[in-house]
Enzyme design. Structure first.
Site, PDB file in Angstrom:
ATOM      1  N   HIS A   1      44.380   3.876 -20.565  1.00 45.36           N
ATOM      2  CA  HIS A   1      43.300   4.208 -19.619  1.00 45.36           C
ATOM      3  C   HIS A   1      43.300   5.705 -19.344  1.00 45.36           C
ATOM      4  O   HIS A   1      42.281   6.386 -19.447  1.00 45.36           O
ATOM      5  CB  HIS A   1      43.491   3.412 -18.319  1.00 45.36           C
ATOM      6  CG  HIS A   1      42.551   3.776 -17.199  1.00 45.36           C
ATOM      7  ND1 HIS A   1      41.587   2.917 -16.735  1.00 45.36           N
ATOM      8  CD2 HIS A   1      42.444   4.903 -16.435  1.00 45.36           C
ATOM      9  CE1 HIS A   1      40.918   3.502 -15.745  1.00 45.36           C
ATOM     10  NE2 HIS A   1      41.427   4.704 -15.547  1.00 45.36           N
ATOM     11  N   GLU A   2      44.481   6.235 -18.998  1.00 45.73           N
ATOM     12  CA  GLU A   2      44.554   7.654 -18.632  1.00 45.73           C
ATOM     13  C   GLU A   2      44.281   8.559 -19.815  1.00 45.73           C
ATOM     14  O   GLU A   2      43.550   9.539 -19.702  1.00 45.73           O
ATOM     15  CB  GLU A   2      45.920   7.969 -18.026  1.00 45.73           C
ATOM     16  CG  GLU A   2      46.272   7.170 -16.776  1.00 45.73           C
ATOM     17  CD  GLU A   2      45.177   7.150 -15.729  1.00 45.73           C
ATOM     18  OE1 GLU A   2      45.200   6.244 -14.891  1.00 45.73           O
ATOM     19  OE2 GLU A   2      44.282   8.009 -15.738  1.00 45.73           O
TER      20      GLU A   2
ATOM     21  N   HIS B   1      40.661   8.936 -20.608  1.00 47.88           N
ATOM     22  CA  HIS B   1      39.921   9.921 -19.792  1.00 47.88           C
ATOM     23  C   HIS B   1      39.928  11.282 -20.490  1.00 47.88           C
ATOM     24  O   HIS B   1      38.959  12.031 -20.445  1.00 47.88           O
ATOM     25  CB  HIS B   1      40.543  10.070 -18.409  1.00 47.88           C
ATOM     26  CG  HIS B   1      40.123   9.036 -17.435  1.00 47.88           C
ATOM     27  ND1 HIS B   1      38.806   8.785 -17.114  1.00 47.88           N
ATOM     28  CD2 HIS B   1      40.855   8.170 -16.697  1.00 47.88           C
ATOM     29  CE1 HIS B   1      38.740   7.825 -16.210  1.00 47.88           C
ATOM     30  NE2 HIS B   1      39.971   7.418 -15.941  1.00 47.88           N
TER      31      HIS B   1
ATOM     32  N   TYR C   1      32.466  12.370 -13.023  1.00 45.05           N
ATOM     33  CA  TYR C   1      33.260  11.344 -12.350  1.00 45.05           C
ATOM     34  C   TYR C   1      32.704  10.972 -10.980  1.00 45.05           C
ATOM     35  O   TYR C   1      33.381  11.045  -9.940  1.00 45.05           O
ATOM     36  CB  TYR C   1      34.718  11.800 -12.222  1.00 45.05           C
ATOM     37  CG  TYR C   1      35.711  10.691 -12.034  1.00 45.05           C
ATOM     38  CD1 TYR C   1      36.388  10.537 -10.820  1.00 45.05           C
ATOM     39  CD2 TYR C   1      35.987   9.794 -13.065  1.00 45.05           C
ATOM     40  CE1 TYR C   1      37.300   9.517 -10.640  1.00 45.05           C
ATOM     41  CE2 TYR C   1      36.906   8.772 -12.897  1.00 45.05           C
ATOM     42  CZ  TYR C   1      37.555   8.626 -11.677  1.00 45.05           C
ATOM     43  OH  TYR C   1      38.476   7.622 -11.510  1.00 45.05           O
TER      44      TYR C   1
ATOM     45  N   GLU D   1      35.087   5.339 -15.946  1.00 42.06           N
ATOM     46  CA  GLU D   1      36.154   4.399 -15.613  1.00 42.06           C
ATOM     47  C   GLU D   1      36.146   3.171 -16.522  1.00 42.06           C
ATOM     48  O   GLU D   1      37.187   2.736 -17.010  1.00 42.06           O
ATOM     49  CB  GLU D   1      36.048   3.952 -14.154  1.00 42.06           C
ATOM     50  CG  GLU D   1      36.804   4.858 -13.208  1.00 42.06           C
ATOM     51  CD  GLU D   1      38.283   4.874 -13.532  1.00 42.06           C
ATOM     52  OE1 GLU D   1      38.891   3.790 -13.612  1.00 42.06           O
ATOM     53  OE2 GLU D   1      38.835   5.967 -13.734  1.00 42.06           O
TER      54      GLU D   1
ATOM     55  N   ASP E   1      35.105   6.298  -2.962  1.00 40.85           N
ATOM     56  CA  ASP E   1      35.653   6.288  -4.325  1.00 40.85           C
ATOM     57  C   ASP E   1      34.695   6.920  -5.322  1.00 40.85           C
ATOM     58  O   ASP E   1      34.364   6.346  -6.368  1.00 40.85           O
ATOM     59  CB  ASP E   1      35.991   4.852  -4.750  1.00 40.85           C
ATOM     60  CG  ASP E   1      36.745   4.794  -6.093  1.00 40.85           C
ATOM     61  OD1 ASP E   1      37.479   5.749  -6.408  1.00 40.85           O
ATOM     62  OD2 ASP E   1      36.567   3.784  -6.800  1.00 40.85           O
TER      63      ASP E   1
ATOM     64  N   HIS F   1      35.490   2.838  -9.422  1.00 41.17           N
ATOM     65  CA  HIS F   1      36.392   1.749  -9.802  1.00 41.17           C
ATOM     66  C   HIS F   1      35.819   0.385  -9.450  1.00 41.17           C
ATOM     67  O   HIS F   1      36.434  -0.643  -9.738  1.00 41.17           O
ATOM     68  CB  HIS F   1      37.742   1.915  -9.092  1.00 41.17           C
ATOM     69  CG  HIS F   1      38.523   3.085  -9.535  1.00 41.17           C
ATOM     70  ND1 HIS F   1      38.502   4.287  -8.842  1.00 41.17           N
ATOM     71  CD2 HIS F   1      39.330   3.271 -10.600  1.00 41.17           C
ATOM     72  CE1 HIS F   1      39.280   5.146  -9.460  1.00 41.17           C
ATOM     73  NE2 HIS F   1      39.790   4.571 -10.537  1.00 41.17           N
TER      74      HIS F   1
HETATM   75  C1  LIG Z   1      44.013  10.620  -8.132  1.00 44.94           C
HETATM   76  C2  LIG Z   1      43.130   9.532  -7.583  1.00 44.94           C
HETATM   77  C3  LIG Z   1      42.107   9.085  -8.643  1.00 44.94           C
HETATM   78  C4  LIG Z   1      42.736   8.264  -9.724  1.00 44.94           C
HETATM   79  C5  LIG Z   1      41.795   8.108 -10.866  1.00 44.94           C
HETATM   80  C6  LIG Z   1      42.557   7.598 -12.104  1.00 44.94           C
HETATM   81  S1  LIG Z   1      41.846   8.103 -13.577  1.00 44.94           S
HETATM   82  C7  LIG Z   1      42.547   6.115 -12.167  1.00 44.94           C
HETATM   83  O1  LIG Z   1      41.501   5.521 -12.338  1.00 44.94           O
HETATM   84  N1  LIG Z   1      43.730   5.518 -12.082  1.00 44.94           N
HETATM   85  C8  LIG Z   1      43.821   4.128 -12.338  1.00 44.94           C
HETATM   86  C9  LIG Z   1      45.272   3.763 -12.540  1.00 44.94           C
HETATM   87  C10 LIG Z   1      45.383   2.413 -13.123  1.00 44.94           C
HETATM   88  C11 LIG Z   1      44.778   2.135 -14.369  1.00 44.94           C
HETATM   89  C12 LIG Z   1      44.888   0.873 -14.906  1.00 44.94           C
HETATM   90  C13 LIG Z   1      45.559  -0.157 -14.203  1.00 44.94           C
HETATM   91  C14 LIG Z   1      46.146   0.136 -12.920  1.00 44.94           C
HETATM   92  C15 LIG Z   1      46.019   1.405 -12.360  1.00 44.94           C
HETATM   93  C16 LIG Z   1      43.207   3.287 -11.237  1.00 44.94           C
HETATM   94  O2  LIG Z   1      42.556   2.294 -11.531  1.00 44.94           O
HETATM   95  N2  LIG Z   1      43.452   3.696  -9.986  1.00 44.94           N
HETATM   96  C17 LIG Z   1      42.988   2.880  -8.837  1.00 44.94           C
HETATM   97  C18 LIG Z   1      44.188   2.345  -8.108  1.00 44.94           C
HETATM   98  C19 LIG Z   1      42.166   3.738  -7.902  1.00 44.94           C
HETATM   99  O3  LIG Z   1      42.298   4.998  -7.987  1.00 44.94           O
HETATM  100  O4  LIG Z   1      41.399   3.126  -7.121  1.00 44.94           O
HETATM  101 ZN   LIG Z   2      40.640   6.210 -14.389  1.00 47.68          ZN
END
Ligand SMILES: CCCCC[C@H](S)C(=O)N[C@@H](Cc1ccccc1)C(=O)N[C@@H](C)C(=O)O
Ligand SMILES: [Zn+2]
Ligand SMILES: [Ca+2]
Ligand SMILES: [Ca+2]
Length: 319
Positions: free
Chosen positions: A144-145, A148, A159, A168, A229, A234
């Site tokens: 996922h990361e 990006h 974003y 996302e 958000d 998300h």
């Molecule tokens: C710095 C705050 C913003 C975070 C954005 C990052 S790209 C993101 O989307 N992180 C994921 C992490 C993740 C990915 C897959 C599975 C579990 C968790 C994400 O979904 N973050 C959630 C918790 C959120 O930021 O709402």
């Molecule tokens: Zn993300």
């Protein structure tokens, strides 16, 4: 560091044995530096502070098995697997196509319940032990990361709002595709299942198959229109994730029946959309057109694949 390629072993967040672990030997120390992929994969330790990148992880044994090592081992290994997917499937060398080195930092912050791409590197928190355990323990999280980074090099979807939800969703989609290609026996359409709520089994942070399980919409008529958000990036990702699920696995949703075309084609179609048609300001409707065009380019305008894509977007109310 300058040194010689070496191969070590490690223990991951879920106490899984990780092998091979590509490391670098320099002056009697083994570093989490994989020189076999692009210009290298480097994994650092923030030591629970928030300055980046922190310290390149190393030891004198080439066996990374301590509790501190586990998050780094998975971040390192899963970054390599994600690199391998993009390289072997599309010939893409790293996130930018130029082999730029992949940097990850683990143990970021204190009980930090998140992971992110900061524009130059991946960053993983340890979680608070209740909501999350160290987030690099999930392959879908790492992919996922890193996705990006691919997106920022290609469509560069802004974003926020619909383009942000697309951003996302693309990261969730490739998190899932990489999971299927790498861990086929334990792959799923759930997001974060390996590192989310250790005390609860069977749940996940998000579901592509049924976003509503987590309160996320699976139809455009139920989209979030507030400002939280970054405009629900998300949350509204659930609409696109549902379409992607239908494209891959098929199903009937809101009276529309979609014939699944499989996970591989889901990846190739969305990769072409992200690299050829989507732009930073793309809306959901423009994304439909982009993904339809990508499918048409790849399989033909009247192909079953293109029909599936159209039906999937119609099923989630995106026209
Ligand atoms: C710095 C705050 C913003 C975070 C954005 C990052 S790209 C993101 O989307 N992180 C994921 C992490 C993740 C990915 C897959 C599975 C579990 C968790 C994400 O979904 N973050 C959630 C918790 C959120 O930021 O709402
Ligand atoms: Zn993300
Ligand atoms: Ca998953
Ligand atoms: Ca759980």
């Amino acid at each position: 560091v300058t040194g010689t390629n070496s191969v070590g072993t490690g223990t991951g967040v879920l106490n899984n044995t990780v092998s091979p672990l590509n490391t670098t030997l320099s002056s009697g120390k083994y570093y989490l530096q994989d020189n076999t992929r692009g210009q290298g994969i480097f994994t650092y330790n923030a030591n629970n502070k928030s300055s980046l990148p922190g310290t390149l992880m190393s030891n004198t044994t080439n066996a990374f098995t301590t509790s501190t090592d586990k998050a780094a081992v998975d971040a390192h290994f899963y970054a390599g697997k994600t690199y391998d997917y993009y390289k072997s499937t599309f010939g893409r060398n790293s996130y930018d196509g130029y082999g730029t080195s992949l940097k990850s930092t683990v143990h970021y912050g204190s009980k930090y319940n998140n992971a992110f791409w900061d524009g130059t590197q991946m960053v993983y928190g340890d979680g608070d032990g209740t909501t999350f355990i160290p987030l690099s323990g999930g392959l879908d999280v790492v992919a996922h990361e890193l996705t990006h980074a691919v997106t920022s090099s290609e469509s560069n979807l802004t974003y926020q709002n619909e383009s942000g939800a697309l951003n996302e969703a693309i990261s969730d989609i490739f998190g899932t595709v990489v999971e299927f290609k790498t861990q086929s026996s334990k792959a799923d359409y759930l997001i974060g299942e390996d590192i989310y709520t250790p005390n609860i089994s069977g749940d996940a942070l998000r579901s592509m198959a049924n976003p509503t399980l987590n309160g996320d919409p699976d139809h455009y008529s139920n989209r979030y229109t507030g400002s939280a958000d970054n405009g629900g990036v998300h949350t509204n990702s659930g609409i696109i994730n549902k379409a992607a699920y239908l494209i891959s696995a098929g199903g009937t949703h809101h009276g529309v029946t979609v014939s699944g075309i499989g996970i591989d084609k889901l990846g190739t179609i969305f990769y072409r959309a992200n690299t050829t048609y989507l732009t930073s300001s793309s809306t959901f409707s423009q994304a439909r057109a982009a993904v339809v065009q990508a499918a048409s380019d790849l399989y033909g305008a009247t192909s079953a694949e293109t029909t599936t894509v159209k039906n999937a977007f119609t099923a989630v109310g995106v026209n």
